[in-house]
Design a protein around this motif. Structure first.
Motif, PDB file in Angstrom:
ATOM      1  N   MET A 176      46.889  85.457  61.264  1.00 14.46           N
ATOM      2  CA  MET A 176      46.847  86.239  60.040  1.00 14.46           C
ATOM      3  C   MET A 176      47.425  85.400  58.910  1.00 14.46           C
ATOM      4  SD  MET A 176      48.059  90.112  59.263  1.00 14.46           S
ATOM      5  CE  MET A 176      46.873  90.703  60.440  1.00 14.46           C
ATOM      6  N   SER A 177      46.852  85.536  57.727  1.00 13.37           N
ATOM      7  CA  SER A 177      47.289  84.765  56.556  1.00 13.37           C
ATOM      8  C   SER A 177      48.104  85.627  55.606  1.00 13.37           C
ATOM      9  CB  SER A 177      46.079  84.239  55.800  1.00 13.37           C
ATOM     10  OG  SER A 177      45.332  83.373  56.607  1.00 13.37           O
ATOM     11  N   THR A 178      48.859  84.953  54.780  1.00 12.01           N
ATOM     12  CA  THR A 178      49.626  85.606  53.736  1.00 12.01           C
ATOM     13  C   THR A 178      49.004  85.241  52.398  1.00 12.01           C
ATOM     14  OG1 THR A 178      51.640  85.448  55.037  1.00 12.01           O
ATOM     15  CG2 THR A 178      51.898  85.790  52.676  1.00 12.01           C
ATOM     16  N   LEU A 179      48.890  86.223  51.526  1.00 13.36           N
ATOM     17  CA  LEU A 179      48.289  86.029  50.212  1.00 13.36           C
ATOM     18  C   LEU A 179      49.257  86.547  49.154  1.00 13.36           C
ATOM     19  CD1 LEU A 179      45.755  85.450  48.412  1.00 13.36           C
ATOM     20  CD2 LEU A 179      45.098  87.811  48.848  1.00 13.36           C
ATOM     21  N   THR A 180      49.527  85.744  48.169  1.00 14.09           N
ATOM     22  CA  THR A 180      50.369  86.162  47.059  1.00 14.09           C
ATOM     23  C   THR A 180      49.491  86.343  45.836  1.00 14.09           C
ATOM     24  OG1 THR A 180      52.230  84.901  47.939  1.00 14.09           O
ATOM     25  CG2 THR A 180      52.337  85.533  45.617  1.00 14.09           C
TER      26      THR A 180
ATOM     27  N   ASN B  97      50.031  96.756  51.658  1.00 11.92           N
ATOM     28  CA  ASN B  97      49.307  95.743  52.423  1.00 11.92           C
ATOM     29  C   ASN B  97      48.013  96.320  53.004  1.00 11.92           C
ATOM     30  OD1 ASN B  97      49.330  93.005  53.675  1.00 11.92           O
ATOM     31  ND2 ASN B  97      49.264  94.250  55.539  1.00 11.92           N
TER      32      ASN B  97
ATOM     33  N   GLU C  25      44.052  95.520  52.304  1.00  9.68           N
ATOM     34  CA  GLU C  25      43.174  95.215  53.426  1.00  9.68           C
ATOM     35  C   GLU C  25      41.914  96.090  53.347  1.00  9.68           C
ATOM     36  OE1 GLU C  25      43.383  95.415  58.257  1.00  9.68           O
ATOM     37  OE2 GLU C  25      45.247  94.978  57.182  1.00  9.68           O
TER      38      GLU C  25
ATOM     39  N   SER D 256      39.736  94.785  50.456  1.00 11.69           N
ATOM     40  CA  SER D 256      39.041  93.541  50.772  1.00 11.69           C
ATOM     41  C   SER D 256      37.922  93.775  51.780  1.00 11.69           C
ATOM     42  CB  SER D 256      40.014  92.470  51.267  1.00 11.69           C
ATOM     43  OG  SER D 256      40.618  92.860  52.473  1.00 11.69           O
TER      44      SER D 256
END
Length: 75
Positions: free
Chosen positions: A1-5, A28, A32, A35
């Protein structure tokens, strides 16, 4: 899983937190959901454009006009 700022105006951030809260979910999970919906729409449009490129342009416009009419009748 990625982190997005991401950077958002403070007011928009607060409104999104309130939206997530009203849905009983986290910010979060809300992003999700957003997106997932955006990707599904993009993929559907991509598939449509590929099929339209192989098909009859006039008939494609007729189908879209028909869908627009159906959508406007529901609203």
């Amino acid at each position: 899983m990625s982190t997005l700022t991401i950077r958002l105006p403070d007011e928009q951030h607060e409104r999104l937190k309130a939206l997530a809260s009203s849905r009983g979910t986290s910010l979060n999970k809300l992003f999700e959901e957003f997106s997932t919906k955006a990707l599904a729409e993009f993929e559907a449009e991509t598939r449509f454009r590929l099929r339209a490129a192989r098909g009859d342009r006039k008939r494609g416009i007729e189908i879209l006009d028909e869908l627009d009419r159906m959508h406007s009748e529901k609203a």
